[in-house]
Scaffold this motif. Structure first.
Motif, PDB file in Angstrom:
ATOM      1  N   ARG A   1     -16.842  -8.518  -2.197  1.00  0.00           N
ATOM      2  CA  ARG A   1     -17.051  -7.658  -1.015  1.00  0.00           C
ATOM      3  C   ARG A   1     -16.284  -6.350  -1.146  1.00  0.00           C
ATOM      4  O   ARG A   1     -16.755  -5.295  -0.700  1.00  0.00           O
ATOM      5  N   ALA A   2     -15.103  -6.412  -1.760  1.00  0.00           N
ATOM      6  CA  ALA A   2     -14.306  -5.191  -1.942  1.00  0.00           C
ATOM      7  C   ALA A   2     -14.994  -4.204  -2.882  1.00  0.00           C
ATOM      8  O   ALA A   2     -14.700  -2.999  -2.841  1.00  0.00           O
ATOM      9  N   LEU A   3     -15.907  -4.708  -3.710  1.00  0.00           N
ATOM     10  CA  LEU A   3     -16.638  -3.844  -4.643  1.00  0.00           C
ATOM     11  C   LEU A   3     -18.041  -3.521  -4.130  1.00  0.00           C
ATOM     12  O   LEU A   3     -18.866  -2.984  -4.872  1.00  0.00           O
TER      13      LEU A   3
ATOM     14  N   ILE B   1       0.842  -1.208   0.000  1.00  0.00           N
ATOM     15  CA  ILE B   1       0.000   0.000   0.000  1.00  0.00           C
ATOM     16  C   ILE B   1       0.869   1.246   0.000  1.00  0.00           C
ATOM     17  O   ILE B   1       0.615   2.220  -0.723  1.00  0.00           O
ATOM     18  N   ALA B   2       1.943   1.208   0.786  1.00  0.00           N
ATOM     19  CA  ALA B   2       2.847   2.363   0.877  1.00  0.00           C
ATOM     20  C   ALA B   2       3.542   2.631  -0.458  1.00  0.00           C
ATOM     21  O   ALA B   2       3.843   3.786  -0.784  1.00  0.00           O
TER      22      ALA B   2
ATOM     23  N   VAL C   1      -5.184  -5.039  -0.871  1.00  0.00           N
ATOM     24  CA  VAL C   1      -4.307  -3.954  -1.331  1.00  0.00           C
ATOM     25  C   VAL C   1      -4.934  -3.242  -2.531  1.00  0.00           C
ATOM     26  O   VAL C   1      -4.982  -2.014  -2.592  1.00  0.00           O
ATOM     27  N   LEU C   2      -5.415  -4.010  -3.488  1.00  0.00           N
ATOM     28  CA  LEU C   2      -6.025  -3.426  -4.680  1.00  0.00           C
ATOM     29  C   LEU C   2      -7.233  -2.567  -4.316  1.00  0.00           C
ATOM     30  O   LEU C   2      -7.452  -1.495  -4.887  1.00  0.00           O
ATOM     31  N   SER C   3      -8.010  -3.034  -3.356  1.00  0.00           N
ATOM     32  CA  SER C   3      -9.170  -2.259  -2.918  1.00  0.00           C
ATOM     33  C   SER C   3      -8.745  -0.953  -2.270  1.00  0.00           C
ATOM     34  O   SER C   3      -9.315   0.115  -2.541  1.00  0.00           O
ATOM     35  N   THR C   4      -7.733  -1.010  -1.418  1.00  0.00           N
ATOM     36  CA  THR C   4      -7.231   0.192  -0.754  1.00  0.00           C
ATOM     37  C   THR C   4      -6.692   1.199  -1.772  1.00  0.00           C
ATOM     38  O   THR C   4      -6.873   2.413  -1.610  1.00  0.00           O
ATOM     39  N   LEU C   5      -6.076   0.691  -2.832  1.00  0.00           N
ATOM     40  CA  LEU C   5      -5.533   1.559  -3.880  1.00  0.00           C
ATOM     41  C   LEU C   5      -6.594   1.941  -4.916  1.00  0.00           C
ATOM     42  O   LEU C   5      -6.284   2.574  -5.922  1.00  0.00           O
ATOM     43  N   ARG C   6      -7.834   1.540  -4.659  1.00  0.00           N
ATOM     44  CA  ARG C   6      -8.979   1.862  -5.532  1.00  0.00           C
ATOM     45  C   ARG C   6      -8.797   1.334  -6.957  1.00  0.00           C
ATOM     46  O   ARG C   6      -9.189   1.987  -7.931  1.00  0.00           O
ATOM     47  N   ALA C   7      -8.210   0.163  -7.057  1.00  0.00           N
ATOM     48  CA  ALA C   7      -8.015  -0.474  -8.364  1.00  0.00           C
ATOM     49  C   ALA C   7      -9.244  -1.326  -8.691  1.00  0.00           C
ATOM     50  O   ALA C   7      -9.148  -2.545  -8.942  1.00  0.00           O
TER      51      ALA C   7
END
Length: 217
Positions: free
Chosen positions: A114-116, A42-43, A74-80
């Motif tokens: 769930r991430a979406l 994420i960083a 990670v992808l969800s946090t990065l809005r991918a």
């Protein structure tokens, strides 16, 4: 990126950023270090998305799903979102005979759905409906329920028949309220395959429908 040839790995490591991404993605496989790897990825920011797309889309015959679920996080946090949508779009076409691998793949699909769950657009809705038509999965049913669309009611009612999806399907149908009433009545009155030979699954589904009707009114 994961599992690339030795020469490509060497070239890949020449860039400090891509080398750090490569190492962090590899660490997702080491469950004891996965939490730290998630934070590091994420960083590193959006530059990790191509590597994670590759990692997510690789099937895991062992059924071990947590590393790929961490990649989803990670992808969800990065809005991918587009990466997750593309993964789910391909999911119905994946035929897996081995039950262990199938269980692991379903867990990753649930995590991506769930991430979406925050999305309300037609494209995401259509993808989730396609997966739910193939087989009800808890994460997919939950995401459909979050969308609050009456068109999802048949899929949500179908979710009442499975022990793993009944709770989330019930919660979603309660949110829809009176709009779900006609199909719940139909379900409550229809033993499968017949009144004389009704299955245990049919009885549980009908009792769930009756319980929801009682709450909806």
């Amino acid at each position: 990126l994961v599992g690339v040839p030795h020469a490509a790995t060497k070239a890949f490591s020449e860039s400090p950023l891509t080398a750090a991404v490569f190492r962090a993605v590899e660490r997702l496989r080491a469950l004891h270090d996965a939490d730290r790897a998630v934070i590091d990825l994420i960083a590193l920011g959006p530059g990790v998305i191509p590597a994670l797309r590759h990692f997510l889309c690789r099937r895991e015959p062992s059924g071990l799903f947590q590393p790929r679920c961490n990649a989803v996080s990670v992808l969800s946090t990065l809005r991918a979102d587009e990466v997750l949508l593309d993964f789910l779009r391909r999911a119905p076409a994946v035929e897996i005979a081995d039950p262990v691998e199938r269980t692991g793949e379903d867990a990753v699909i649930n995590a991506a759905a769930r991430a979406l769950g925050h999305r309300r657009d037609d494209a995401c809705f259509a993808i989730l409906m396609t997966i739910a038509a193939q087989r009800p999965l808890a994460g997919v049913i939950e995401a459909l329920g979050n969308m609050g669309r009456n068109a999802a009611i048949p899929r949500l009612v179908a979710g009442l028949s499975d022990d793993f999806t009944r709770h989330v399907a019930s919660a979603a149908l309660l949110k829809l309220g009176t709009a779900a009433r006609p199909m719940l009545i139909e379900t409550a009155l229809r033993p499968v395959p017949s009144a004389a030979g009704e299955t245990a699954t049919s009885r549980r589904t009908r009792w769930s429908a009756i319980g929801l009707l009682s709450e909806i009114g």
